[in-house]
Enzyme design. Structure first.
Site, PDB file in Angstrom:
ATOM      1  N   HIS A  49      51.912  37.248  44.554  1.00  0.00           N
ATOM      2  CA  HIS A  49      51.553  37.410  45.949  1.00  0.00           C
ATOM      3  C   HIS A  49      52.097  36.156  46.633  1.00  0.00           C
ATOM      4  CE1 HIS A  49      48.053  39.939  44.344  1.00  0.00           C
ATOM      5  NE2 HIS A  49      48.920  40.750  44.904  1.00  0.00           N
ATOM      6  N   ASP A  52      49.899  33.333  46.081  1.00  0.00           N
ATOM      7  CA  ASP A  52      49.798  32.817  44.701  1.00  0.00           C
ATOM      8  C   ASP A  52      50.733  31.619  44.584  1.00  0.00           C
ATOM      9  OD1 ASP A  52      48.064  34.828  43.687  1.00  0.00           O
ATOM     10  OD2 ASP A  52      49.754  36.169  43.305  1.00  0.00           O
ATOM     11  N   GLU A 174      54.781  50.045  46.947  1.00  0.00           N
ATOM     12  CA  GLU A 174      53.891  50.426  45.834  1.00  0.00           C
ATOM     13  C   GLU A 174      52.864  51.421  46.361  1.00  0.00           C
ATOM     14  OE1 GLU A 174      52.175  47.138  43.607  1.00  0.00           O
ATOM     15  OE2 GLU A 174      50.525  48.393  42.953  1.00  0.00           O
ATOM     16  N   GLU A 210      53.060  52.530  40.088  1.00  0.00           N
ATOM     17  CA  GLU A 210      51.940  52.138  39.232  1.00  0.00           C
ATOM     18  C   GLU A 210      51.316  53.390  38.619  1.00  0.00           C
ATOM     19  OE1 GLU A 210      49.464  48.936  40.252  1.00  0.00           O
ATOM     20  OE2 GLU A 210      47.642  49.859  39.446  1.00  0.00           O
ATOM     21  N   HIS A 213      47.953  54.472  40.075  1.00  0.00           N
ATOM     22  CA  HIS A 213      48.026  54.974  41.445  1.00  0.00           C
ATOM     23  C   HIS A 213      48.511  56.418  41.458  1.00  0.00           C
ATOM     24  CE1 HIS A 213      48.547  50.580  43.122  1.00  0.00           C
ATOM     25  NE2 HIS A 213      47.439  50.751  42.425  1.00  0.00           N
ATOM     26  N   ASP A 248      40.092  52.326  41.052  1.00  0.00           N
ATOM     27  CA  ASP A 248      41.325  51.877  40.400  1.00  0.00           C
ATOM     28  C   ASP A 248      40.952  50.989  39.221  1.00  0.00           C
ATOM     29  OD1 ASP A 248      43.908  51.127  39.870  1.00  0.00           O
ATOM     30  OD2 ASP A 248      44.120  49.835  41.620  1.00  0.00           O
ATOM     31  N   ASP A 250      42.916  49.947  36.381  1.00  0.00           N
ATOM     32  CA  ASP A 250      43.893  49.014  35.777  1.00  0.00           C
ATOM     33  C   ASP A 250      43.629  48.801  34.290  1.00  0.00           C
ATOM     34  OD1 ASP A 250      45.171  48.654  38.242  1.00  0.00           O
ATOM     35  OD2 ASP A 250      43.945  46.928  38.771  1.00  0.00           O
TER      36      ASP A 250
HETATM   37  C1  3MF Z   1      46.339  47.358  43.898  1.00  0.00           C
HETATM   38  C2  3MF Z   1      47.425  46.799  43.109  1.00  0.00           C
HETATM   39  C3  3MF Z   1      47.795  45.389  43.425  1.00  0.00           C
HETATM   40  C4  3MF Z   1      49.279  45.246  43.672  1.00  0.00           C
HETATM   41  C5  3MF Z   1      49.613  43.819  43.895  1.00  0.00           C
HETATM   42  C6  3MF Z   1      51.056  43.590  44.186  1.00  0.00           C
HETATM   43  C7  3MF Z   1      46.291  43.837  42.491  1.00  0.00           C
HETATM   44  O1  3MF Z   1      45.876  48.530  43.417  1.00  0.00           O
HETATM   45  O2  3MF Z   1      47.924  47.422  42.224  1.00  0.00           O
HETATM   46  O3  3MF Z   1      47.442  44.594  42.320  1.00  0.00           O
HETATM   47  O4  3MF Z   1      50.003  45.725  42.608  1.00  0.00           O
HETATM   48  O5  3MF Z   1      48.839  43.348  44.939  1.00  0.00           O
HETATM   49  O6  3MF Z   1      51.425  44.159  45.369  1.00  0.00           O
HETATM   50 MG    MG Z   2      49.718  47.289  41.195  1.00  0.00          MG
END
Ligand code: 3MF
Ligand code: MG
Length: 344
Positions: A49, A52, A174, A210, A213, A248, A250
């Site tokens: 980011h 970051d 994304e 992703e 997603h 979400d 992950d």
């Molecule tokens: C949200 C995401 C994010 C993005 C990241 C980069 C925390 O669902 O997936 O991860 O991937 O912010 O743009």
């Molecule tokens: Mg992501």
């Protein structure tokens, strides 16, 4: 061929375990410390980011931002790491409560555009030409709050502004259908690609797909990847896993549905993903139950599963598969794949 893939993740993937219902459960690991762990875990690329790389960037001048980014670049070079992309974080600050590019407040929209240009400046110092746009708050909680047609116009305007700021950057949208919003304006790969074609330079607007997603949108991640590959716009991926239609998650790559993960690796391998420097990004979160010092296994495990599935992809009997396709015997093909995954 083994080893041709380069892996990446973002510093947010090593985190303290807070969730909307409870506080952190692990100590904070400093950013510089995280960068030291990448190589040990088998990773070469860092996803950023903008803040970051440059914390509190809204309070800094252009020169200060450049200086701070330069310091991070030096650390990356010292660790033998490369920056894969920079993503403007347009979902945390007071100016992005109603969204960034689609906010109803013109001053907030200007903020979002300026911040995006600054992200590009940071990317240039870090040595990457890839910008990721997770359009987190570009959507609504209620339909009447924003105009969906105007929202798309504004997204195009913002992307054009970025493309004009730097003629060499590429933008990977994304897509995600929901969370934090009820409905996002760019929920799927198809929407992202179509948005790209409204911009001033569609050849520089692609996607970051992703897995979770796509699953949240009720779609198959490998088919979404195939769609982007057909347009030659799969700039990066965020591999992970997701157990059904809920928040979400992950989860570690392959941890819910190995076959679904196998098919993602299969399509990437089939179309030489990575040959032009694309990285295998893992956007995975450690379980909140993990103790101190153990909260990186989700990363190394995801990479290990990717490589194990890659081995299975390469050992798949293509001739047998093609014969069954020619015979239209998909029941037998189904069993062949399951047996292959079972190691039989
Ligand atoms: C949200 C995401 C994010 C993005 C990241 C980069 C925390 O669902 O997936 O991860 O991937 O912010 O743009
Ligand atoms: Mg992501």
């Amino acid at each position: 061929m083994a080893g041709k893939y380069l892996f990446s993740f973002g510093p947010w993937n090593i985190h303290e375990g807070s969730d909307p219902f409870g506080p952190t459960v692990r100590g904070t690991i400093a950013f510089a410390q995280k960068l030291k762990i990448y190589k040990e875990l088998g990773f070469d690329g860092v996803q950023f980011h903008d803040d970051d790389a440059v914390p509190d960037m809204d309070q800094l001048s252009a020169a200060e931002i450049e200086k701070k980014a330069g310091e991070v670049r030096a650390i990356l070079d010292g660790e033998g790491l490369t920056a894969e992309f920079v993503a403007p974080r347009l979902w945390e600050g007071p100016n992005t409560i109603d969204g960034g590019y689609t906010s109803n407040d013109p001053a907030c929209r200007e903020y979002a555009k300026k911040r995006s240009r600054q992200s590009i400046d940071i990317a240039n110092v870090l040595g990457t030409k890839l910008i990721v746009l997770w359009l987190a708050r570009e959507g609504t909680y209620i339909r009447e709050a924003k105009d969906s047609k105007v929202a798309v116009d504004r997204l195009v305007e913002a992307i054009n502004d970025m493309l004009a700021h730097d003629p060499d950057i590429r933008i990977a949208i994304e897509p995600k259908p929901n969370e934090p919003m009820d409905h996002a304006y760019i929920p799927t790969t198809g929407h992202a690609m179509a948005l790209g074609y409204l911009t001033s330079d569609p050849a520089r607007v692609g996607v970051n797909i992703e897995s979770a997603h796509a699953i949240l949108a009720g779609l198959d991640p490998s088919d979404e990847m195939g769609f982007a590959l057909a347009y030659d716009r799969l700039y990066t991926v965020h591999l992970n896993d997701q157990n059904g239609l809920k928040f979400d998650q992950d989860k570690s790559f392959g941890s819910v549905d190995l076959r679904r993960a196998f098919n993602q690796v299969r399509i990437l391998e089939q179309y030489d993903y990575g040959q032009r420097g694309e990285m295998v990004g893992l956007d995975v979160k450690a379980m909140r139950t993990q103790k101190e010092g153990m909260a990186t296994k989700h990363l190394s495990n995801s990479r290990e599963v990717f490589l194990a599935l890659l081995d299975l992809v390469r050992r798949l009997d293509r001739t047998a598969v093609d014969q069954l396709i020619a015979q239209r015997d998909y029941e037998e093909l189904d069993l062949l794949i399951m047996n292959h995954l079972l190691g039989k």
